[in-house]
Design a protein around this motif. Sequence first.
Motif, PDB file in Angstrom:
ATOM      1  N   ILE A   1     -58.864-110.884  47.128  1.00  0.00           N
ATOM      2  CA  ILE A   1     -59.898-109.659  46.624  1.00  0.00           C
ATOM      3  C   ILE A   1     -60.990-109.373  47.976  1.00  0.00           C
ATOM      4  CG2 ILE A   1     -61.789-109.640  45.072  1.00  0.00           C
ATOM      5  CD1 ILE A   1     -60.514-111.182  43.121  1.00  0.00           C
ATOM      6  N   LEU A   2     -61.291-110.461  48.552  1.00  0.00           N
ATOM      7  CA  LEU A   2     -62.146-110.042  49.844  1.00  0.00           C
ATOM      8  C   LEU A   2     -61.370-109.273  50.667  1.00  0.00           C
ATOM      9  CD1 LEU A   2     -63.800-113.951  50.304  1.00  0.00           C
ATOM     10  CD2 LEU A   2     -64.793-111.747  49.336  1.00  0.00           C
ATOM     11  N   ALA A   3     -59.968-109.579  50.963  1.00  0.00           N
ATOM     12  CA  ALA A   3     -59.384-108.869  51.912  1.00  0.00           C
ATOM     13  C   ALA A   3     -59.061-107.281  51.484  1.00  0.00           C
ATOM     14  CB  ALA A   3     -57.805-109.478  52.023  1.00  0.00           C
ATOM     15  N   ALA A   4     -58.891-107.202  49.931  1.00  0.00           N
ATOM     16  CA  ALA A   4     -58.659-105.908  49.473  1.00  0.00           C
ATOM     17  C   ALA A   4     -60.049-105.134  49.787  1.00  0.00           C
ATOM     18  CB  ALA A   4     -58.302-105.952  48.171  1.00  0.00           C
ATOM     19  N   VAL A   5     -61.289-105.648  49.271  1.00  0.00           N
ATOM     20  CA  VAL A   5     -62.539-105.062  49.663  1.00  0.00           C
ATOM     21  C   VAL A   5     -62.622-104.697  51.056  1.00  0.00           C
ATOM     22  CG1 VAL A   5     -64.974-105.329  49.533  1.00  0.00           C
ATOM     23  CG2 VAL A   5     -63.687-106.164  47.627  1.00  0.00           C
ATOM     24  N   PHE A   6     -62.240-105.594  51.971  1.00  0.00           N
ATOM     25  CA  PHE A   6     -62.323-105.003  53.374  1.00  0.00           C
ATOM     26  C   PHE A   6     -61.725-104.075  53.727  1.00  0.00           C
ATOM     27  CE2 PHE A   6     -60.800-105.809  57.633  1.00  0.00           C
ATOM     28  CZ  PHE A   6     -61.841-105.783  58.439  1.00  0.00           C
TER      29      PHE A   6
ATOM     30  N   CYS B   1     -62.508-100.328  55.285  1.00  0.00           N
ATOM     31  CA  CYS B   1     -61.749 -99.716  56.505  1.00  0.00           C
ATOM     32  C   CYS B   1     -61.408 -98.253  56.176  1.00  0.00           C
ATOM     33  CB  CYS B   1     -60.755-100.365  57.029  1.00  0.00           C
ATOM     34  SG  CYS B   1     -61.407-102.071  57.815  1.00  0.00           S
ATOM     35  N   ALA B   2     -60.543 -98.017  55.013  1.00  0.00           N
ATOM     36  CA  ALA B   2     -60.021 -96.929  54.505  1.00  0.00           C
ATOM     37  C   ALA B   2     -61.156 -95.743  54.049  1.00  0.00           C
ATOM     38  CB  ALA B   2     -58.956 -97.099  53.551  1.00  0.00           C
ATOM     39  N   ASP B   3     -62.049 -96.008  53.226  1.00  0.00           N
ATOM     40  CA  ASP B   3     -62.782 -95.043  52.527  1.00  0.00           C
ATOM     41  C   ASP B   3     -64.230 -95.131  53.231  1.00  0.00           C
ATOM     42  OD1 ASP B   3     -60.597 -94.754  50.856  1.00  0.00           O
ATOM     43  OD2 ASP B   3     -61.521 -96.355  49.138  1.00  0.00           O
ATOM     44  N   VAL B   4     -64.661 -96.018  53.734  1.00  0.00           N
ATOM     45  CA  VAL B   4     -66.112 -96.066  54.262  1.00  0.00           C
ATOM     46  C   VAL B   4     -66.025 -95.357  55.841  1.00  0.00           C
ATOM     47  CG1 VAL B   4     -68.107 -97.164  54.674  1.00  0.00           C
ATOM     48  CG2 VAL B   4     -66.940 -97.459  52.575  1.00  0.00           C
ATOM     49  N   LEU B   5     -64.851 -96.253  56.382  1.00  0.00           N
ATOM     50  CA  LEU B   5     -64.940 -95.901  57.977  1.00  0.00           C
ATOM     51  C   LEU B   5     -63.520 -95.041  58.344  1.00  0.00           C
ATOM     52  CD1 LEU B   5     -65.082 -99.629  59.284  1.00  0.00           C
ATOM     53  CD2 LEU B   5     -66.853 -97.969  58.867  1.00  0.00           C
ATOM     54  N   HIS B   6     -63.139 -94.546  57.311  1.00  0.00           N
ATOM     55  CA  HIS B   6     -62.099 -93.557  57.278  1.00  0.00           C
ATOM     56  C   HIS B   6     -61.032 -93.838  58.448  1.00  0.00           C
ATOM     57  CE1 HIS B   6     -64.254 -91.096  54.308  1.00  0.00           C
ATOM     58  NE2 HIS B   6     -65.433 -91.299  55.359  1.00  0.00           N
ATOM     59  N   LEU B   7     -60.528 -95.046  58.493  1.00  0.00           N
ATOM     60  CA  LEU B   7     -59.632 -95.407  59.670  1.00  0.00           C
ATOM     61  C   LEU B   7     -58.225 -95.099  59.017  1.00  0.00           C
ATOM     62  CD1 LEU B   7     -60.817 -98.877  60.600  1.00  0.00           C
ATOM     63  CD2 LEU B   7     -61.491 -96.622  61.612  1.00  0.00           C
ATOM     64  N   ASN B   8     -57.124 -94.780  59.752  1.00  0.00           N
ATOM     65  CA  ASN B   8     -55.953 -94.513  59.209  1.00  0.00           C
ATOM     66  C   ASN B   8     -55.376 -95.653  58.696  1.00  0.00           C
ATOM     67  OD1 ASN B   8     -54.177 -95.749  61.236  1.00  0.00           O
ATOM     68  ND2 ASN B   8     -55.125 -94.333  62.501  1.00  0.00           N
ATOM     69  N   PRO B   9     -54.073 -95.694  57.756  1.00  0.00           N
ATOM     70  CA  PRO B   9     -53.488 -96.579  56.916  1.00  0.00           C
ATOM     71  C   PRO B   9     -53.024 -97.889  57.982  1.00  0.00           C
ATOM     72  CG  PRO B   9     -53.051 -94.695  56.029  1.00  0.00           C
ATOM     73  CD  PRO B   9     -53.543 -94.236  57.333  1.00  0.00           C
ATOM     74  N   PHE B  10     -52.486 -97.346  59.183  1.00  0.00           N
ATOM     75  CA  PHE B  10     -51.761 -98.384  60.161  1.00  0.00           C
ATOM     76  C   PHE B  10     -52.767 -99.218  60.606  1.00  0.00           C
ATOM     77  CE2 PHE B  10     -50.516 -99.943  64.211  1.00  0.00           C
ATOM     78  CZ  PHE B  10     -49.561-100.700  64.006  1.00  0.00           C
ATOM     79  N   PHE B  11     -53.987 -98.799  61.224  1.00  0.00           N
ATOM     80  CA  PHE B  11     -55.053 -99.443  61.866  1.00  0.00           C
ATOM     81  C   PHE B  11     -55.911-100.360  60.711  1.00  0.00           C
ATOM     82  CE2 PHE B  11     -59.072 -98.854  64.545  1.00  0.00           C
ATOM     83  CZ  PHE B  11     -58.915-100.271  64.938  1.00  0.00           C
ATOM     84  N   THR B  12     -55.929 -99.806  59.427  1.00  0.00           N
ATOM     85  CA  THR B  12     -56.521-100.480  58.220  1.00  0.00           C
ATOM     86  C   THR B  12     -55.571-101.715  58.098  1.00  0.00           C
ATOM     87  OG1 THR B  12     -57.613 -98.391  57.465  1.00  0.00           O
ATOM     88  CG2 THR B  12     -57.119-100.432  55.653  1.00  0.00           C
TER      89      THR B  12
END
Length: 257
Positions: free
Chosen positions: A52-57, A61-72
Amino acid sequence: MENNEHERFSPIKSLLGLLSFSTIIPVKQYTSIEYMTRLVWCWPFIHLVVGILAAVFGIVCADVLHLNPFFTAALIYAFLMLITGYNHLDGVMDMADGVMVHGDPQRKISVMKDSSVGAGGVATLFLVAILTIAGLYNVLDYECIAAIIICEMVSKSSILTTALLSTPSDQGIGCYFIYSTNILNYILSTVIVAVIAYLVGDVVGVIGLAGAIVAGALIAFIAKRNFVIANGDVLGMSNEVGRLMALLFMSVALFFL
């Protein structure tokens, strides 16, 4: 975690001991290894929290920092490795080195226990790591954040499968986990994990559990064929391959379902 003959068994202390053993979460609670492993069948539920902690992280990464899926995906893998204290990576390298060397089981075991790392160990760790990142990328591409939770939880089901099917070595911490795993607590743990996996990820989650069980059985077979016995390094390999196989099975399921 030294054994104390005056210590009384405490389920809470046992669970906190497992948490302290397998993560870097600062839990100042210690118990003997015998008492800690008595509730080893609960290990997947502890790593449900880690998942769960990893999913929140990953969401950050994806929705707040807008990183691409590979980097995430790469950062999620790094997060999992960090929070678990890189606990099983040496097992991947050590078991791979032992399997790769020619000779009888005693020769293979001696190589597995050797502190030096060979090319086979490094290459295997690289393959497991890059394929796991690719698996995380794939489930993120399907926007299945639940798969992150499930793959971490069922990686411990993979360990339990290996422990159930293996003959323990006569020394080392790993033997306590193997001795404490029996068919009754294994079935209980697996049924509860299957229910959680279904609630979190529907049929895809259960398929992820199936992948981890297949991985655990495969690692147990390879260990028995090469070493006869299993130790902590074998269980460590099972954890990492279990996470990878869960992601593989879920990725295939996401395409067809």
